[in-house]
Design a protein around this motif. Structure first.
Motif, PDB file in Angstrom:
ATOM      1  N   GLN A 156       0.791  -1.216   0.000  1.00 18.41           N
ATOM      2  CA  GLN A 156       0.000   0.000   0.000  1.00 18.41           C
ATOM      3  C   GLN A 156       0.830   1.276   0.000  1.00 18.41           C
ATOM      4  N   PHE A 157       2.084   1.217   0.336  1.00 22.27           N
ATOM      5  CA  PHE A 157       2.897   2.427   0.435  1.00 22.27           C
ATOM      6  C   PHE A 157       3.831   2.532  -0.766  1.00 22.27           C
ATOM      7  N   MET A 158       3.571   3.477  -1.653  1.00 16.33           N
ATOM      8  CA  MET A 158       4.425   3.781  -2.801  1.00 16.33           C
ATOM      9  C   MET A 158       4.659   2.573  -3.698  1.00 16.33           C
ATOM     10  N   SER A 159       3.642   1.840  -4.003  1.00 16.43           N
ATOM     11  CA  SER A 159       3.782   0.664  -4.853  1.00 16.43           C
ATOM     12  C   SER A 159       2.839   0.781  -6.040  1.00 16.43           C
ATOM     13  N   PRO A 160       3.265   0.351  -7.225  1.00 16.65           N
ATOM     14  CA  PRO A 160       2.351   0.369  -8.367  1.00 16.65           C
ATOM     15  C   PRO A 160       1.246  -0.676  -8.232  1.00 16.65           C
ATOM     16  N   CYS A 161       1.383  -1.597  -7.299  1.00 18.60           N
ATOM     17  CA  CYS A 161       0.394  -2.665  -7.121  1.00 18.60           C
ATOM     18  C   CYS A 161      -0.619  -2.343  -6.033  1.00 18.60           C
ATOM     19  N   SER A 162      -0.606  -1.136  -5.496  1.00 17.04           N
ATOM     20  CA  SER A 162      -1.453  -0.836  -4.345  1.00 17.04           C
ATOM     21  C   SER A 162      -2.944  -0.903  -4.679  1.00 17.04           C
ATOM     22  N   ARG A 163      -3.346  -0.383  -5.819  1.00 11.75           N
ATOM     23  CA  ARG A 163      -4.777  -0.431  -6.177  1.00 11.75           C
ATOM     24  C   ARG A 163      -5.250  -1.859  -6.428  1.00 11.75           C
ATOM     25  N   LEU A 164      -4.409  -2.650  -7.041  1.00 14.25           N
ATOM     26  CA  LEU A 164      -4.768  -4.038  -7.293  1.00 14.25           C
ATOM     27  C   LEU A 164      -4.868  -4.816  -5.985  1.00 14.25           C
ATOM     28  N   GLU A 165      -3.988  -4.528  -5.049  1.00 12.32           N
ATOM     29  CA  GLU A 165      -4.065  -5.185  -3.744  1.00 12.32           C
ATOM     30  C   GLU A 165      -5.337  -4.766  -3.008  1.00 12.32           C
TER      31      GLU A 165
ATOM     32  N   GLU B 206       1.312 -11.444 -10.196  1.00  7.82           N
ATOM     33  CA  GLU B 206       2.101 -11.045 -11.356  1.00  7.82           C
ATOM     34  C   GLU B 206       2.630  -9.624 -11.185  1.00  7.82           C
ATOM     35  N   CYS B 207       1.825  -8.737 -10.617  1.00  7.12           N
ATOM     36  CA  CYS B 207       2.259  -7.357 -10.410  1.00  7.12           C
ATOM     37  C   CYS B 207       3.419  -7.290  -9.426  1.00  7.12           C
ATOM     38  N   VAL B 208       3.367  -8.096  -8.391  1.00  8.03           N
ATOM     39  CA  VAL B 208       4.411  -8.060  -7.363  1.00  8.03           C
ATOM     40  C   VAL B 208       5.677  -8.754  -7.845  1.00  8.03           C
ATOM     41  N   THR B 209       5.563  -9.919  -8.455  1.00  6.12           N
ATOM     42  CA  THR B 209       6.744 -10.697  -8.825  1.00  6.12           C
ATOM     43  C   THR B 209       7.258 -10.402 -10.222  1.00  6.12           C
ATOM     44  N   ARG B 210       6.396  -9.960 -11.121  1.00  5.91           N
ATOM     45  CA  ARG B 210       6.739  -9.646 -12.515  1.00  5.91           C
ATOM     46  C   ARG B 210       7.405 -10.823 -13.229  1.00  5.91           C
ATOM     47  N   THR B 211       6.902 -12.022 -12.997  1.00  6.08           N
ATOM     48  CA  THR B 211       7.497 -13.209 -13.601  1.00  6.08           C
ATOM     49  C   THR B 211       7.294 -13.241 -15.112  1.00  6.08           C
ATOM     50  N   LYS B 212       6.114 -12.880 -15.588  1.00  2.00           N
ATOM     51  CA  LYS B 212       5.870 -12.894 -17.035  1.00  2.00           C
ATOM     52  C   LYS B 212       6.691 -11.827 -17.741  1.00  2.00           C
TER      53      LYS B 212
ATOM     54  N   ARG C 174       9.466 -12.670 -20.556  1.00  6.03           N
ATOM     55  CA  ARG C 174       9.364 -12.064 -21.882  1.00  6.03           C
ATOM     56  C   ARG C 174      10.668 -11.355 -22.255  1.00  6.03           C
ATOM     57  N   ALA C 175      11.257 -10.620 -21.328  1.00  6.06           N
ATOM     58  CA  ALA C 175      12.521  -9.931 -21.597  1.00  6.06           C
ATOM     59  C   ALA C 175      13.645 -10.929 -21.839  1.00  6.06           C
ATOM     60  N   LEU C 176      13.671 -12.002 -21.080  1.00  7.03           N
ATOM     61  CA  LEU C 176      14.689 -13.029 -21.264  1.00  7.03           C
ATOM     62  C   LEU C 176      14.541 -13.713 -22.620  1.00  7.03           C
ATOM     63  N   GLU C 177      13.319 -13.945 -23.044  1.00  5.41           N
ATOM     64  CA  GLU C 177      13.067 -14.549 -24.357  1.00  5.41           C
ATOM     65  C   GLU C 177      13.547 -13.626 -25.486  1.00  5.41           C
ATOM     66  N   MET C 178      13.368 -12.315 -25.317  1.00  2.00           N
ATOM     67  CA  MET C 178      13.853 -11.374 -26.325  1.00  2.00           C
ATOM     68  C   MET C 178      15.378 -11.377 -26.390  1.00  2.00           C
ATOM     69  N   ILE C 179      16.028 -11.492 -25.239  1.00  5.04           N
ATOM     70  CA  ILE C 179      17.488 -11.563 -25.220  1.00  5.04           C
ATOM     71  C   ILE C 179      17.968 -12.821 -25.935  1.00  5.04           C
ATOM     72  N   PHE C 180      17.335 -13.957 -25.640  1.00  2.00           N
ATOM     73  CA  PHE C 180      17.720 -15.207 -26.298  1.00  2.00           C
ATOM     74  C   PHE C 180      17.506 -15.138 -27.807  1.00  2.00           C
ATOM     75  N   GLU C 181      16.414 -14.520 -28.240  1.00  2.00           N
ATOM     76  CA  GLU C 181      16.148 -14.388 -29.677  1.00  2.00           C
ATOM     77  C   GLU C 181      17.193 -13.501 -30.337  1.00  2.00           C
ATOM     78  N   ARG C 182      17.563 -12.419 -29.685  1.00  2.00           N
ATOM     79  CA  ARG C 182      18.591 -11.529 -30.233  1.00  2.00           C
ATOM     80  C   ARG C 182      19.927 -12.262 -30.367  1.00  2.00           C
TER      81      ARG C 182
END
Length: 104
Positions: free
Chosen positions: A22-31, A59-65, A69-77
């Motif tokens: 709840q304090f200064m987090s982009p996930c506060s509204r979702l929580e 997903e908002c807290v851990t950002r696993t997806k 996705r970023a790792l897949e782009m690195i591997f493709e590059r």
């Protein structure tokens, strides 16, 4: 669920907000939406009816997806570079930095 839902004393009242987003987090509204859903349905029905909100909050807290996705782009590059489809640009020449001229 946080432990403050099961154990209530002055210590949990003082430190309860440290375990939330709840304090200064982009996930506060979702929580907040997730907690309101659990309050409306209770713990048993909430685990079924609020499943989408819980997954979105996770997903908002851990950002696993996002990281996958970023790792897949690195591997493709790297695959494209390895196959010769693209090339990295050459770096700057040695000592190529020119400091700006002083206005004096």
């Amino acid at each position: 669920m946080p432990i403050t839902a099961y154990i209530r004393n002055p210590l949990t009242d003082l430190t309860g907000m440290m375990l939330t987003n709840q304090f200064m987090s982009p996930c506060s509204r979702l929580e907040e939406k997730t907690v309101n859903c659990y309050e409306a349905y209770g713990a048993d029905k909430g685990s079924v009816n609020c499943k989408d909100l819980v997954e979105d909050l996770y997903e908002c807290v851990t950002r696993t997806k996002e990281r996958a996705r970023a790792l897949e782009m690195i591997f493709e590059r790297e695959r494209q570079v390895k196959n010769g489809q693209i090339q990295y640009a050459d770096g700057p020449k040695h000592d190529a930095y020119q400091p700006p001229l002083s206005p004096l």
